[in-house]
Design a protein around this motif. Structure first.
Motif, mmCIF file in Angstrom:
data_model
loop_
_atom_site.group_PDB
_atom_site.id
_atom_site.type_symbol
_atom_site.label_atom_id
_atom_site.label_comp_id
_atom_site.label_asym_id
_atom_site.label_seq_id
_atom_site.Cartn_x
_atom_site.Cartn_y
_atom_site.Cartn_z
ATOM 1 N N ARG A 43 0.861 -1.192 0.000
ATOM 2 C CA ARG A 43 0.000 0.000 0.000
ATOM 3 C C ARG A 43 0.898 1.242 0.000
ATOM 4 N NH1 ARG A 43 -4.901 -2.189 -0.145
ATOM 5 N NH2 ARG A 43 -5.299 -3.904 1.266
ATOM 6 N N LEU A 44 0.743 2.052 -1.022
ATOM 7 C CA LEU A 44 1.563 3.246 -1.160
ATOM 8 C C LEU A 44 0.888 4.473 -0.571
ATOM 9 C CD1 LEU A 44 2.812 2.652 -4.807
ATOM 10 C CD2 LEU A 44 3.961 2.081 -2.672
ATOM 11 N N ARG A 45 -0.387 4.615 -0.798
ATOM 12 C CA ARG A 45 -1.182 5.715 -0.257
ATOM 13 C C ARG A 45 -2.559 5.178 0.064
ATOM 14 N NH1 ARG A 45 -0.402 9.022 -5.168
ATOM 15 N NH2 ARG A 45 1.770 8.583 -5.451
ATOM 16 N N ASN A 46 -3.476 6.060 0.407
ATOM 17 C CA ASN A 46 -4.830 5.640 0.773
ATOM 18 C C ASN A 46 -5.448 4.680 -0.227
ATOM 19 O OD1 ASN A 46 -4.870 7.083 3.113
ATOM 20 N ND2 ASN A 46 -5.961 8.830 2.262
ATOM 21 N N ARG A 47 -5.429 5.027 -1.496
ATOM 22 C CA ARG A 47 -6.113 4.207 -2.505
ATOM 23 C C ARG A 47 -5.157 3.688 -3.571
ATOM 24 N NH1 ARG A 47 -11.975 6.225 -3.896
ATOM 25 N NH2 ARG A 47 -11.684 4.315 -5.053
ATOM 26 N N THR A 48 -3.865 3.662 -3.245
ATOM 27 C CA THR A 48 -2.876 3.201 -4.204
ATOM 28 C C THR A 48 -2.217 1.935 -3.679
ATOM 29 O OG1 THR A 48 -2.446 5.472 -4.866
ATOM 30 C CG2 THR A 48 -0.825 3.835 -5.511
ATOM 31 N N SER A 49 -2.381 0.854 -4.407
ATOM 32 C CA SER A 49 -1.795 -0.423 -4.018
ATOM 33 C C SER A 49 -1.042 -0.998 -5.198
ATOM 34 C CB SER A 49 -2.882 -1.413 -3.603
ATOM 35 O OG SER A 49 -3.623 -0.919 -2.524
ATOM 36 N N ARG A 50 -0.005 -1.758 -4.899
ATOM 37 C CA ARG A 50 0.775 -2.420 -5.933
ATOM 38 C C ARG A 50 1.073 -3.850 -5.485
ATOM 39 N NH1 ARG A 50 -0.747 1.469 -8.259
ATOM 40 N NH2 ARG A 50 0.470 3.053 -9.306
ATOM 41 N N ILE A 51 1.304 -4.697 -6.471
ATOM 42 C CA ILE A 51 1.667 -6.087 -6.232
ATOM 43 C C ILE A 51 3.103 -6.260 -6.725
ATOM 44 C CG2 ILE A 51 1.149 -8.499 -6.785
ATOM 45 C CD1 ILE A 51 -1.148 -7.111 -5.347
ATOM 46 N N ALA A 52 3.965 -6.813 -5.881
ATOM 47 C CA ALA A 52 5.331 -7.085 -6.304
ATOM 48 C C ALA A 52 5.313 -8.229 -7.313
ATOM 49 C CB ALA A 52 6.205 -7.436 -5.112
ATOM 50 N N GLU A 53 6.037 -8.053 -8.393
ATOM 51 C CA GLU A 53 6.071 -9.076 -9.432
ATOM 52 C C GLU A 53 6.572 -10.410 -8.865
ATOM 53 O OE1 GLU A 53 7.147 -8.864 -14.082
ATOM 54 O OE2 GLU A 53 8.770 -8.289 -12.728
#
Length: 67
Positions: A43-53
């Motif tokens: 989770r980077l910010r409130n509504r920003t998420s990423r998945i590690a490759e």
């Protein structure tokens, strides 16, 4: 430009839509996988998420081994 350590490369971070496309599932299904703990999320910010490759690759490998 700072050099990154070759022993610990930074994994590529994927948007949820990109990860869902690679798994051939809907973004909603991917969110369910995240909520259940099946797939780790960054989770980077409130509504920003990423998945590690690397996490995505580990999930794919585990599912292939399962059969």
């Amino acid at each position: 430009m700072p050099e990154s350590s070759p022993s610990s490369p930074t994994p590529r971070l994927l948007r949820l839509a990109e990860a869902a496309a690679l798994l051939d599932v809907s973004p909603r299904t991917l969110r369910r996988m995240i909520a259940s703990g099946t797939l780790p999320v960054i989770r980077l910010r409130n509504r920003t998420s990423r998945i590690a490759e690397t996490d995505l690759a580990a999930l794919i490998d585990a599912r292939r081994k399962r059969g």
